[in-house]
Every structure is written in structure tokens, then in C-alpha cells.
Design a protein around this motif. Structure first.
Motif, PDB file in Angstrom:
ATOM      1  N   LEU A   6       0.819  -1.202   0.000  1.00 50.39           N
ATOM      2  CA  LEU A   6       0.000   0.000   0.000  1.00 50.39           C
ATOM      3  C   LEU A   6       0.858   1.258   0.000  1.00 50.39           C
ATOM      4  CD1 LEU A   6      -2.872  -0.997   2.445  1.00 50.39           C
ATOM      5  CD2 LEU A   6      -3.049  -0.610  -0.020  1.00 50.39           C
ATOM      6  N   ARG A   7       2.043   1.149   0.567  1.00 49.45           N
ATOM      7  CA  ARG A   7       2.969   2.289   0.533  1.00 49.45           C
ATOM      8  C   ARG A   7       3.685   2.361  -0.815  1.00 49.45           C
ATOM      9  NH1 ARG A   7       6.852   2.236   5.546  1.00 49.45           N
ATOM     10  NH2 ARG A   7       6.855   4.495   5.284  1.00 49.45           N
ATOM     11  N   GLU A   8       3.458   1.339  -1.652  1.00 53.36           N
ATOM     12  CA  GLU A   8       4.079   1.253  -2.982  1.00 53.36           C
ATOM     13  C   GLU A   8       5.593   1.379  -2.884  1.00 53.36           C
ATOM     14  OE1 GLU A   8       1.580   4.411  -4.743  1.00 53.36           O
ATOM     15  OE2 GLU A   8       0.818   2.821  -6.051  1.00 53.36           O
ATOM     16  N   ARG A   9       6.096   0.695  -1.883  1.00 54.94           N
ATOM     17  CA  ARG A   9       7.541   0.688  -1.643  1.00 54.94           C
ATOM     18  C   ARG A   9       7.953  -0.756  -1.398  1.00 54.94           C
ATOM     19  NH1 ARG A   9      12.171   3.051  -2.861  1.00 54.94           N
ATOM     20  NH2 ARG A   9      13.670   3.105  -1.161  1.00 54.94           N
ATOM     21  N   ASP A  10       8.080  -1.524  -2.498  1.00 55.88           N
ATOM     22  CA  ASP A  10       8.319  -2.957  -2.365  1.00 55.88           C
ATOM     23  C   ASP A  10       9.441  -3.435  -3.288  1.00 55.88           C
ATOM     24  OD1 ASP A  10       6.562  -2.225  -4.446  1.00 55.88           O
ATOM     25  OD2 ASP A  10       5.890  -4.278  -4.669  1.00 55.88           O
ATOM     26  N   PRO A  11      10.639  -2.858  -3.195  1.00 51.66           N
ATOM     27  CA  PRO A  11      11.757  -3.366  -4.012  1.00 51.66           C
ATOM     28  C   PRO A  11      12.150  -4.770  -3.574  1.00 51.66           C
ATOM     29  CG  PRO A  11      12.548  -1.798  -2.392  1.00 51.66           C
ATOM     30  CD  PRO A  11      11.056  -1.745  -2.325  1.00 51.66           C
ATOM     31  N   ALA A  12      12.906  -5.462  -4.420  1.00 55.73           N
ATOM     32  CA  ALA A  12      13.272  -6.850  -4.149  1.00 55.73           C
ATOM     33  C   ALA A  12      14.048  -6.990  -2.853  1.00 55.73           C
ATOM     34  CB  ALA A  12      14.092  -7.412  -5.316  1.00 55.73           C
ATOM     35  N   ARG A  13      14.867  -6.002  -2.505  1.00 56.16           N
ATOM     36  CA  ARG A  13      15.665  -6.119  -1.286  1.00 56.16           C
ATOM     37  C   ARG A  13      14.785  -6.177  -0.036  1.00 56.16           C
ATOM     38  NH1 ARG A  13      16.451  -1.017  -3.337  1.00 56.16           N
ATOM     39  NH2 ARG A  13      15.835   0.757  -2.042  1.00 56.16           N
ATOM     40  N   ILE A  14      13.554  -5.667  -0.131  1.00 61.66           N
ATOM     41  CA  ILE A  14      12.626  -5.744   1.001  1.00 61.66           C
ATOM     42  C   ILE A  14      11.786  -7.011   0.923  1.00 61.66           C
ATOM     43  CG2 ILE A  14      10.617  -4.670   2.075  1.00 61.66           C
ATOM     44  CD1 ILE A  14      11.771  -1.963   1.382  1.00 61.66           C
ATOM     45  N   THR A  15      11.218  -7.297  -0.237  1.00 61.11           N
ATOM     46  CA  THR A  15      10.346  -8.468  -0.359  1.00 61.11           C
ATOM     47  C   THR A  15      11.128  -9.766  -0.181  1.00 61.11           C
ATOM     48  OG1 THR A  15      10.610  -8.421  -2.774  1.00 61.11           O
ATOM     49  CG2 THR A  15       8.727  -7.262  -1.847  1.00 61.11           C
ATOM     50  N   HIS A  16      12.302  -9.864  -0.771  1.00 62.83           N
ATOM     51  CA  HIS A  16      13.102 -11.074  -0.585  1.00 62.83           C
ATOM     52  C   HIS A  16      13.509 -11.231   0.877  1.00 62.83           C
ATOM     53  CE1 HIS A  16      14.458 -11.253  -5.099  1.00 62.83           C
ATOM     54  NE2 HIS A  16      13.146 -11.369  -4.929  1.00 62.83           N
ATOM     55  N   SER A  17      13.747 -10.128   1.537  1.00 63.50           N
ATOM     56  CA  SER A  17      14.087 -10.190   2.961  1.00 63.50           C
ATOM     57  C   SER A  17      12.937 -10.769   3.776  1.00 63.50           C
ATOM     58  CB  SER A  17      14.439  -8.791   3.470  1.00 63.50           C
ATOM     59  OG  SER A  17      15.613  -8.299   2.844  1.00 63.50           O
ATOM     60  N   LEU A  18      11.718 -10.353   3.449  1.00 63.25           N
ATOM     61  CA  LEU A  18      10.557 -10.893   4.165  1.00 63.25           C
ATOM     62  C   LEU A  18      10.418 -12.388   3.930  1.00 63.25           C
ATOM     63  CD1 LEU A  18       7.893  -8.087   3.565  1.00 63.25           C
ATOM     64  CD2 LEU A  18       9.190  -8.561   5.648  1.00 63.25           C
ATOM     65  N   TYR A  19      10.680 -12.832   2.717  1.00 62.59           N
ATOM     66  CA  TYR A  19      10.635 -14.270   2.441  1.00 62.59           C
ATOM     67  C   TYR A  19      11.637 -15.033   3.314  1.00 62.59           C
ATOM     68  CZ  TYR A  19       7.590 -14.013  -1.685  1.00 62.59           C
ATOM     69  OH  TYR A  19       6.517 -13.850  -2.527  1.00 62.59           O
ATOM     70  N   LEU A  20      12.841 -14.513   3.437  1.00 60.92           N
ATOM     71  CA  LEU A  20      13.876 -15.209   4.201  1.00 60.92           C
ATOM     72  C   LEU A  20      13.471 -15.367   5.664  1.00 60.92           C
ATOM     73  CD1 LEU A  20      17.117 -13.583   2.723  1.00 60.92           C
ATOM     74  CD2 LEU A  20      16.168 -15.839   2.229  1.00 60.92           C
ATOM     75  N   VAL A  21      12.907 -14.318   6.247  1.00 61.24           N
ATOM     76  CA  VAL A  21      12.483 -14.406   7.649  1.00 61.24           C
ATOM     77  C   VAL A  21      11.322 -15.385   7.792  1.00 61.24           C
ATOM     78  CG1 VAL A  21      11.608 -13.102   9.621  1.00 61.24           C
ATOM     79  CG2 VAL A  21      13.286 -12.058   8.089  1.00 61.24           C
ATOM     80  N   GLU A  22      10.431 -15.387   6.824  1.00 61.93           N
ATOM     81  CA  GLU A  22       9.300 -16.314   6.873  1.00 61.93           C
ATOM     82  C   GLU A  22       9.774 -17.759   6.715  1.00 61.93           C
ATOM     83  OE1 GLU A  22       4.699 -16.313   5.210  1.00 61.93           O
ATOM     84  OE2 GLU A  22       6.227 -15.087   4.244  1.00 61.93           O
ATOM     85  N   TYR A  23      10.755 -17.981   5.849  1.00 61.13           N
ATOM     86  CA  TYR A  23      11.344 -19.320   5.727  1.00 61.13           C
ATOM     87  C   TYR A  23      11.856 -19.801   7.084  1.00 61.13           C
ATOM     88  CZ  TYR A  23      11.626 -18.623   0.615  1.00 61.13           C
ATOM     89  OH  TYR A  23      11.350 -18.408  -0.705  1.00 61.13           O
ATOM     90  N   ALA A  24      12.572 -18.916   7.764  1.00 64.47           N
ATOM     91  CA  ALA A  24      13.168 -19.287   9.046  1.00 64.47           C
ATOM     92  C   ALA A  24      12.099 -19.665  10.061  1.00 64.47           C
ATOM     93  CB  ALA A  24      14.018 -18.137   9.574  1.00 64.47           C
ATOM     94  N   LEU A  25      11.010 -18.883  10.089  1.00 62.57           N
ATOM     95  CA  LEU A  25       9.931 -19.172  11.038  1.00 62.57           C
ATOM     96  C   LEU A  25       9.249 -20.493  10.696  1.00 62.57           C
ATOM     97  CD1 LEU A  25       8.311 -18.229  13.446  1.00 62.57           C
ATOM     98  CD2 LEU A  25       6.883 -16.872  11.912  1.00 62.57           C
ATOM     99  N   LEU A  26       8.951 -20.721   9.427  1.00 64.60           N
ATOM    100  CA  LEU A  26       8.318 -21.981   9.018  1.00 64.60           C
ATOM    101  C   LEU A  26       9.249 -23.163   9.260  1.00 64.60           C
ATOM    102  CD1 LEU A  26       6.623 -20.807   5.717  1.00 64.60           C
ATOM    103  CD2 LEU A  26       5.433 -21.715   7.713  1.00 64.60           C
ATOM    104  N   GLY A  27      10.547 -22.979   8.974  1.00 66.01           N
ATOM    105  CA  GLY A  27      11.498 -24.054   9.219  1.00 66.01           C
ATOM    106  C   GLY A  27      11.569 -24.420  10.685  1.00 66.01           C
ATOM    107  N   GLY A  28      11.571 -23.413  11.562  1.00 68.45           N
ATOM    108  CA  GLY A  28      11.579 -23.690  12.996  1.00 68.45           C
ATOM    109  C   GLY A  28      10.317 -24.390  13.445  1.00 68.45           C
ATOM    110  N   MET A  29       9.166 -23.967  12.924  1.00 72.66           N
ATOM    111  CA  MET A  29       7.903 -24.627  13.253  1.00 72.66           C
ATOM    112  C   MET A  29       7.923 -26.084  12.802  1.00 72.66           C
ATOM    113  SD  MET A  29       5.399 -21.523  12.049  1.00 72.66           S
ATOM    114  CE  MET A  29       3.912 -22.518  12.101  1.00 72.66           C
ATOM    115  N   MET A  30       8.451 -26.326  11.611  1.00 73.95           N
ATOM    116  CA  MET A  30       8.493 -27.674  11.065  1.00 73.95           C
ATOM    117  C   MET A  30       9.377 -28.583  11.928  1.00 73.95           C
ATOM    118  SD  MET A  30       9.739 -28.812   7.245  1.00 73.95           S
ATOM    119  CE  MET A  30       9.102 -27.247   6.632  1.00 73.95           C
ATOM    120  N   ILE A  31      10.524 -28.078  12.308  1.00 78.94           N
ATOM    121  CA  ILE A  31      11.452 -28.877  13.116  1.00 78.94           C
ATOM    122  C   ILE A  31      10.852 -29.200  14.477  1.00 78.94           C
ATOM    123  CG2 ILE A  31      13.639 -28.727  14.378  1.00 78.94           C
ATOM    124  CD1 ILE A  31      14.803 -27.339  11.920  1.00 78.94           C
ATOM    125  N   ARG A  32      10.202 -28.232  15.096  1.00 81.14           N
ATOM    126  CA  ARG A  32       9.594 -28.484  16.406  1.00 81.14           C
ATOM    127  C   ARG A  32       8.468 -29.510  16.306  1.00 81.14           C
ATOM    128  NH1 ARG A  32      10.666 -25.444  20.576  1.00 81.14           N
ATOM    129  NH2 ARG A  32       8.584 -25.688  21.459  1.00 81.14           N
TER     130      ARG A  32
END
Length: 661
Positions: free
Chosen positions: A436-462
Motif C-alpha cells: 500500500l505504501r508502494e515501496r516494495d523493491p526486491a531487497r525488502i520483499t526477498h528479505s521478508l521471504y527469508l524471515v518467513e522461511y526461518a519461522l516456518l522451518g523452525g515450526m516444522m522442526i519443532r
């Protein structure tokens, strides 16, 4: 003999650290052989120049992007030895250090204790070798090698471009993601006192604080995921609302917040002088205009409104081509006025309903229709695996409860399901915020993916750890032995299929990504030949100072290990986010420059560098009209050439004298 046995025993104790270090170092070596390491954007190169002393002549921590404590530390390293690429090494250490820490944790979780009891939930898994635990050493090695292989594929298939073309924003996200992963996957130890729990979470705490110092906005953007990690782990406790747990989790959260507040406090003091306060206000107004309301200066329909605000047409042109450093009157007051107008008027002019619908579709397309592949593809795979594991756990839990083999019920029976739903809601809110802020370059969106991967990976392992532990307990009872044996075989088949599909996704990323990255780096090296030529030309003429047209030089990047770029530079762009800062004043002041517009006219050793392409596209009206507005007619003469694409120009009064040679 005894000494060799003790030495071998020590190696076994540290084999997880050694294995992870070897694999990560091997990956770094291979990347270094096939590729070059670059600063991806001019933001990082400007930060490098400031902290190394190339910008003002003295290493300084006031780089406006990282918080001052971190910037000052890196600048101090450059003061000690300016022949080492400290900033680049720091970013590389952060990124590959994150993979190293994740590798160590994965190796520990891949091992097994004696009698087949899973070690996923045992503190011993972090400290003991397979043989000490009585497990099968060969099996342990195979598991460790497999998880490290998968980690390597993840580095090459998903993160390769960011590991080679480094951005401090993505690096901050990697630190945040690793903090989440380490926090979630720290093995359970119910007997731990609160202080001991907080102690073992120090790596996660330090990573989060470091991420905040490196890129505060990114840590704040990922803070909801860190909060979810804490919530998920807290609700996994047998008793949630007890004093011990509040101290444990409150201690971790409080430590992170205290580190953030302390870092911000030091940063506030460092920028506390009147000059820096004024520039910080200028910087924030500039960010509002350029990053969030660029149409204000880029579109002709706002020309009249800006003129009424006091931003004259010639100033609008300079703001549009970023060469606003030419005009001393483009100051904090003027930009703040434009920023306030943008925030008050342009924001209200927007059709937020239409924007919301448009961005909601973009969110759907990027997530489910391959708009962000391969990141979105990998994310959907992880959600699928976690969701299936949650369904399986619910069904097994219900059957075992009916059979009298399970006492657990209530919210814990469905924990992974509600956790996934909550995560989807949270990630959707964060994504819609940036869209909505129309501020979504790859360096931000890819960063969000990486953090989400980490959270899902931790959930999966537990979850896998809980399932394995439950299956082991039930297998001890003869009535469930046959069923558990069959279930275990099904589990291994499903887990194997999931692992193979995961690796195939990453291999596809490698196949598609490596050729594209090689081509991109060849193009980058070719473009940088112009930068090397300009840098050499200017440094060979130290008596002169050169202002560069912004669009002529915006595409340049820097190799990380080129320490020659840390030498003092007698040139600067004619705009940019450090223009007007105290450091900028110090830099140009060394050449007696107080006003850029006067220096170009009156000081014979001050020149302008512009690319031939920009001269053809925008001509010289932008500078001629600027001086004409002050009743000064100027001529721009080309006095030299740099390479095949750049010219050196002198600005002189039309009827004035001056040596043009």
C-alpha cells in the motif's frame, strides 16, 4: 596414545562446528572462484566511502543508514588499518555466519541419542557427539551431511544473488531470520531456570540487536515474525501463564528491546548537534518526497502547486534529475514544505480503495501465481509441508487419545494449524503494509521471504520433533508397536518425498539463477570500467574537484575487496542522500567550496563530469536555466574526455573570462 585419543574425543565434541564451518567455507570458496563479490547498490558504496574515510578524508560513523554504534565501530577499524575491506568483510561475515550458525544447529538436531530416542528436543544434542550419546555414528554423519547439503542448495538456489551482490538491508534480514530460527529450534529443557533459558538465547538476542543496528527499518518490519516465534514457543509450554515462563520469555524480549533502545539512544546523541539535527530533518523530508511521493517532482501536473509552495521551476528540474546540490536554497525548509504537501494533499488525492484492490491482486499474484518465483514457490512448499504435518499430528493425537495413549488435548492438539493461520494473517498484514505504501523493491520483499522461511522451518522442526518423540513413546507399548512401525514407514516415505521435492526446487533455482547471475556480473564489470576510469582520472588530478551528474554515475557498483576505492575521493555526485550534510560540507570545504553554483563559475579547479548519453538526453537546459534565473548567462565547454563515454566540462559566464584549456 592417550593424547591422540583425547584429541580425537575433542574433535568429536566439536564435529558439528567443524562440519558446518567446512561446508560454509567451501561454498564461499566456490562462489569466490566463479563470481565476484559486489556492493549491490550505491547506498552501500556511499556508506563504505563514509566509514572508510574515502568521502571526507577521515573514517566516520555518521553514515545515516546504520545506527551510529555500528558505524563508529567499522570506522574505527578503518582508522586502525585502511587496507582491509572492513565493511565488506563485516557484511560477508554476517551473511555466511548466519548460514554457519544454522548449519551447526541443523547438525545438532540431525543426531540421535541411544535407544533411538530423538534428540530434537534434548539439550544434549547441542553439546554431545553421536558416539557419546550411544547413537549410530554413521547414521549421524549421513544425516549431518544431508542437512548441510540441503543448506548449501538453499544458499545457491535461493540466496545466491544476495550473497554475491550484497545489500545491508538483506543482510539485516538474514540476521533477523537466523535469530528466529535459533530461538525456535533451541532444544527443550524443562528444568532450566529462567536465567539459564535467557543465557542460551543470547545468540538470538545479539543477532536481533545487530540487525537493528544495521538496518533499523528492516528489523522493525520483521519484528512481528520475531513476536510470533516467541508466542509459538510460549504456547508450547505445559503451563503457559506461570511466573517462570513470563520471566523467561519476558527476559528475552526485554533484552532485545533494551539493546534496541540503547542503540537508538547512542545514535540520537551522535546526531545531536544542531548541524546534524538539521540534516536529519532534511534527510527525512527527502526520503518522503523521493521514496513515497516521487510523482510530486516527476509529474508536470504538480508544477504549479510546487511553484505556489516556493519551489521554483528551475529547482523542480534539479530535484527531478537529482542534481539539487547545485542550488544552495534547496534546504531543509523547502524540502519539508514539499514533504508536508505530499503527505497532506497527495495522500488524500489517492483512491485508496482502488489502490487496495490493485495491491491485493498483486499480493495474490506474487504469492500464488509465481510473481515472486522461486521465492514464492519455495514458500508455498514450506506452508504445504507444515500444514500436512499439522493435520497428521491432529489425527494421530486424536486416535492416540481414544486409545488411552495420549493425554494431551485442547489447544496443543491443533497448535500447528492455528499457528499457520496466524502466520498467514500476520504476513498478509506486513505485505499489504509495504504494498500500500508502494515501496516494495526486491531487497525488502526477498528479505521478508527469508524471515518467513526461518519461522516456518523452525515450526516444522519443532513439530517433527514432537511427532518423533510421541511415536517413540507409543512404540514402547506392545499394543501400538505394529501400528507405529507401519506409521514410521509411511512417515519416512512422505518425509523422503518432501525432501526430494525441496532439493529439486532448489536445484531448479541453481540452474536458472547461476547463468543469469554470471551474465549480470559481466554487465556490472563492464559498466564499472567507466567508474574505474573516472576514479583514476580524478585522483591523478588531486588539485581539482569534480562534481558528477547523478544519473551519469548511478549505475556504478564496487567490488568488495577492492581496497583502492577506500582512498580519498576528490569528487562527489551533485545530489544524493549525503548532499548538504556536515560531512559533505567538510568534503567540499577542503577545496574552499562554500557554494557549488559559485564554485563552478568562479573556481578554475572545479569541474563537472557528465556522460555523453545524459548530454544527449537532457542537454544543458537544466543548468543554463538555473543560472539564467539568477540573470547569469553561462556556457558549458568540454575540456577533456574520460574513456569513451564521459566528458569533463567547465561552466563559465557567457561574457566572462577564464581559461578554457
Amino acid at each position: 596414545m592417550r593424547g591422540s585419543v583425547e584429541k580425537s574425543s575433542d574433535l568429536k565434541k566439536h564435529e558439528n562446528y567443524i562440519l558446518a564451518l567446512f561446508v560454509v567455507a567451501l561454498n564461499v570458496l566456490l562462489m569466490g572462484i566463479w563470481f565476484d563479490f559486489y556492493y549491490d547498490l550505491n547506498d552501500d558504496t556511499m556508506m563504505l566511502d563514509i566509514m572508510s574515510g574515502a568521502y571526507s578524508g577521515t573514517p566516520d560513523g555518521h553514515n545515516m543508514q546504520t545506527l551510529y554504534p555500528l558505524g563508529a565501530l567499522i570506522a574505527f577499524c578503518y582508522r586502525i588499518c585502511d587496507k582491509i575491506a572492513w565493511y565488506g568483510l563485516f557484511l560477508l561475515l554476517c551473511q555466511f555466519g548466519c548460514f554457519y550458525l544454522a548449519g551447526v544447529r541443523l547438525c545438532a538436531l540431525a543426531a540421535r541419542t541411544s535407544q533411538g530416542i530423538p534428540r530434537l528436543l534434548s539439550l544434549a544434542s547441542l553439546l554431545r557427539s553421536d558416539e557419546e550419546a550411544g547413537g549410530n555414528r554413521n547414521s549421524g554423519w549421513m544425516r549431518k551431511c544431508f542437512v548441510l547439503l540441503v543448506l548449501s542448495f538453499f544458499m545457491w538456489g535461493c540466496c545466491l544473488s544476495h550473497l554475491l551482490n550484497i545489500q545491508y538491508t538483506v543482510t539485516s534480514a538474514m540476521l533477523s531470520a537466523t535469530a528466529v530460527f535459533l530461538f525456535l529450534t533451541l532444544p527443550e529443557a524443562p528444568a532450566w531456570p529462567a536465567g539459564r533459558f535467557v543465557f542460551w538465547q543470547i545468540p538470538s538476542i545479539m543477532l536481533a540487536i545487530l540487525a537493528y543496528q544495521l538496518r533499523s527499518e528492516m528489523l522493525l518490519l520483521t519484528l512481528p515474525f520475531i513476536g510470533l516465534a516467541g508466542l509459538y514457543r510460549l504456547t508450547g509450554e505445559k503451563k503457559i501463564f506461570v511466573k517462570e515462563n513470563l520471566i523467561k520469555y519476558g527476559g528475552v524480549l526485554g533484552s532485545i528491546l533494551a539493546g534496541m533502545l540503547l542503540s537508538s539512544g547512542i545514535d540520537h546523541v551522535a546526531y545531536g548537534s544542531a548541524e546534524w539535527k538539521d540534516f536529519v530533518a532534511f534527510f527525512e523530508a527527502r526520503t518522503t518526497v523521493y521514496d513515497f511521493y516521487p510523482e510530486l517532482i516527476q509529474e508536470d501536473r504538480y508544477e504549479e502547486a510546487l511553484t505556489q509552495l516556493g519551489v521554483m521551476p528551475v529547482q523542480q528540474t534539479l530535484l527531478r534529475n537529482y542534481n539539487y546540490g547545485l542550488d544552495d536554497t534547496i534546504d531543509t525548509k523547502l524540502l519539508a514544505t514539499a514533504a508536508d504537501y505530499a503527505a497532506d494533499v497527495l495522500r488524500n488525492e489517492k483512491d485508496w480503495g482502488m489502490i487496495a484492490r490493485k495491491q491485493l491482486y498483486r499480493y495474490y499474484h506474487r504469492t500464488f501465481r509465481g510473481g515472486d518465483a522461486p521465492y514464492s514457490t519455495l514458500l508455498l512448499w514450506m506452508y504445504g509441508v507444515v500444514f500436512v504435518a499439522g493435520i497428521y499430528h491432529c489425527v494421530r493425537n486424536r486416535k492416540q487419545t481414544k486409545a488411552g495413549l495420549q493425554e494431551e488435548g485442547g489447544i496443543r492438539r491443533f497448535d500447528l494449524l492455528w499457528q499457520v493461520i496466524l502466520l498467514i494473517v500476520m504476513r498478509s498484514a506486513v505485505w499489504m503494509f509495504i504494498l500500500l505504501r508502494e515501496r516494495d523493491p526486491a531487497r525488502i520483499t526477498h528479505s521478508l521471504y527469508l524471515v518467513e522461511y526461518a519461522l516456518l522451518g523452525g515450526m516444522m522442526i519443532r513439530m517433527l520433533g514432537r511427532i518423533q518423540l510421541e511415536e517413540y513413546r507409543y512404540s514402547q507399548q506392545r499394543a501400538a508397536a505394529l501400528a507405529c512401525g507401519f506409521t514410521g514407514m509411511v512417515q519416512r516415505i512422505v518425509a523422503g518425498a518432501a525432501a526430494v521435492s525441496f532439493v529439486l526446487l532448489l536445484i531448479n533455482g541453481v540452474v536458472d539463477g547461476v547463468p543469469a547471475l554470471l551474465a549480470e556480473q559481466r554487465r556490472r564489470a563492464q559498466v564499472n570500467e567507466n567508474w574505474y576510469a573516472i576514479d583514476a582520472y580524478c585522483k591523478d588530478r588531486r588539485e581539482n574537484f569534480y562534481f558528477e551528474d547523478v544519473y551519469s554515475t548511478v549505475a556504478f557498483s564496487r567490488p568488495i575487496f577492492d581496497v583502492t576505492c577506500c582512498d580519498y575521493t576528490n569528487y562527489d555526485i551533485l545530489g544524493g542522500w549525503m548532499c548538504g550534510s556536515p560531512l559533505y560540507r567538510d568534503k567540499i570545504g577542503q577545496y574552499g567550496i562554500e557554494s557549488v553554483k559559485r564554485a563552478l563559475l568562479e573556481q578554475g579547479q572545479v569541474y563537472l563530469i557528465v556522460s555523453d548519453q545524459e548530454v544527449q538526453e537532457q542537454g544543458w537546459e537544466w543548468i543554463e536555466n538555473f543560472y539564467a534565473a539568477q540573470e547569469i548567462r553561462v556556457k558549458i565547454d568540454k575540456v577533456d574526455k574520460i574513456g569513451e563515454n564521459y566528458g569533463v566540462y567547465r561552466v563559465a559566464e557567457q561574457n566572462g573570462g577564464g581559461d578554457e584549456s
